[in-house]
Motif scaffolding. Structure first.
Motif, PDB file in Angstrom:
ATOM      1  N   HIS A  80     -16.456 -15.115 110.653  1.00 40.70           N
ATOM      2  CA  HIS A  80     -15.769 -15.557 109.850  1.00 40.70           C
ATOM      3  C   HIS A  80     -14.182 -15.686 110.356  1.00 40.70           C
ATOM      4  CE1 HIS A  80     -13.210 -15.546 106.075  1.00 40.70           C
ATOM      5  NE2 HIS A  80     -12.495 -14.613 106.193  1.00 40.70           N
ATOM      6  N   LYS A 127     -10.771 -14.707 109.534  1.00 38.04           N
ATOM      7  CA  LYS A 127      -9.344 -13.693 109.222  1.00 38.04           C
ATOM      8  C   LYS A 127      -8.979 -15.060 108.301  1.00 38.04           C
ATOM      9  CE  LYS A 127     -10.737  -9.620 111.571  1.00 38.04           C
ATOM     10  NZ  LYS A 127      -9.927  -9.141 112.069  1.00 38.04           N
ATOM     11  N   ASN A 128      -7.910 -15.124 108.932  1.00 40.61           N
ATOM     12  CA  ASN A 128      -6.645 -15.923 108.871  1.00 40.61           C
ATOM     13  C   ASN A 128      -6.991 -17.384 108.605  1.00 40.61           C
ATOM     14  OD1 ASN A 128      -6.836 -17.682 111.480  1.00 40.61           O
ATOM     15  ND2 ASN A 128      -5.682 -17.385 112.442  1.00 40.61           N
ATOM     16  N   ASN A 140      -9.597 -12.131 115.107  1.00 45.98           N
ATOM     17  CA  ASN A 140      -9.102 -13.290 114.184  1.00 45.98           C
ATOM     18  C   ASN A 140     -11.351 -13.185 113.608  1.00 45.98           C
ATOM     19  OD1 ASN A 140      -8.105 -14.672 112.154  1.00 45.98           O
ATOM     20  ND2 ASN A 140      -8.734 -16.872 113.314  1.00 45.98           N
ATOM     21  N   ASP A 194     -14.936 -12.142 112.436  1.00 48.04           N
ATOM     22  CA  ASP A 194     -15.585 -10.604 111.718  1.00 48.04           C
ATOM     23  C   ASP A 194     -17.167 -11.465 111.232  1.00 48.04           C
ATOM     24  OD1 ASP A 194     -14.081  -8.743 111.157  1.00 48.04           O
ATOM     25  OD2 ASP A 194     -12.987  -9.699 108.964  1.00 48.04           O
ATOM     26  N   PHE A 200     -14.529  -5.519 104.585  1.00 52.41           N
ATOM     27  CA  PHE A 200     -13.513  -6.249 104.506  1.00 52.41           C
ATOM     28  C   PHE A 200     -13.623  -7.487 103.115  1.00 52.41           C
ATOM     29  CE2 PHE A 200     -16.419  -8.215 107.330  1.00 52.41           C
ATOM     30  CZ  PHE A 200     -16.393  -9.169 107.699  1.00 52.41           C
ATOM     31  N   ILE A 242     -13.232 -11.811 101.676  1.00 56.24           N
ATOM     32  CA  ILE A 242     -12.997 -12.572 102.212  1.00 56.24           C
ATOM     33  C   ILE A 242     -12.363 -13.481 100.793  1.00 56.24           C
ATOM     34  CG2 ILE A 242     -14.108 -14.986 102.321  1.00 56.24           C
ATOM     35  CD1 ILE A 242     -15.793 -13.319 104.448  1.00 56.24           C
TER      36      ILE A 242
END
Length: 101
Positions: free
Chosen positions: A63, A65-66, A76, A78, A98, A100
């Motif tokens: 994934h 992140k940004n 950036n 995960d 985290f 999403i």
């Protein structure tokens, strides 16, 4: 018979890197166990695999992140399981939680 040039010999060779319509970067890795028929693998998966030192399983998702699909810096990225690619998730390798959206 027409000679068909492949790879570096092809007139349209771009160094083994291509970007798909969704904005994801693909890199040529003909020896990768989960490559497409074309020999390409998503770059963000390769970056994560190199970081972890192992091949990701098909049900593991990397994934961004940004949300920027061509930002493949390890900080950036995960990793999570495909069935949990939303909400609060846990990385199956480092067990970090985290969110999403």
């Amino acid at each position: 018979k027409v000679l068909q040039l492949r790879g570096e010999q092809h007139y349209n060779w771009k160094g083994g890197i291509t970007i798909d319509k969704g904005g994801y970067i693909w890199v040529r890795r003909p020896d990768h166990p989960f490559r497409k028929k074309s020999g390409y693998v998503l770059e963000h998966r390769v970056v994560m695999e190199q970081h972890l030192g192992l091949y990701l399983k098909p049900m593991e998702v990397v994934h961004h992140k940004n949300g920027i699909k061509d930002d493949n810096r390890i900080e950036n990225l995960d990793i999570l399981l495909r069935k949990t690619h939303f909400g609060r998730v846990t990385c199956p390798h480092c067990l970090k939680d985290f969110l999403i959206k």
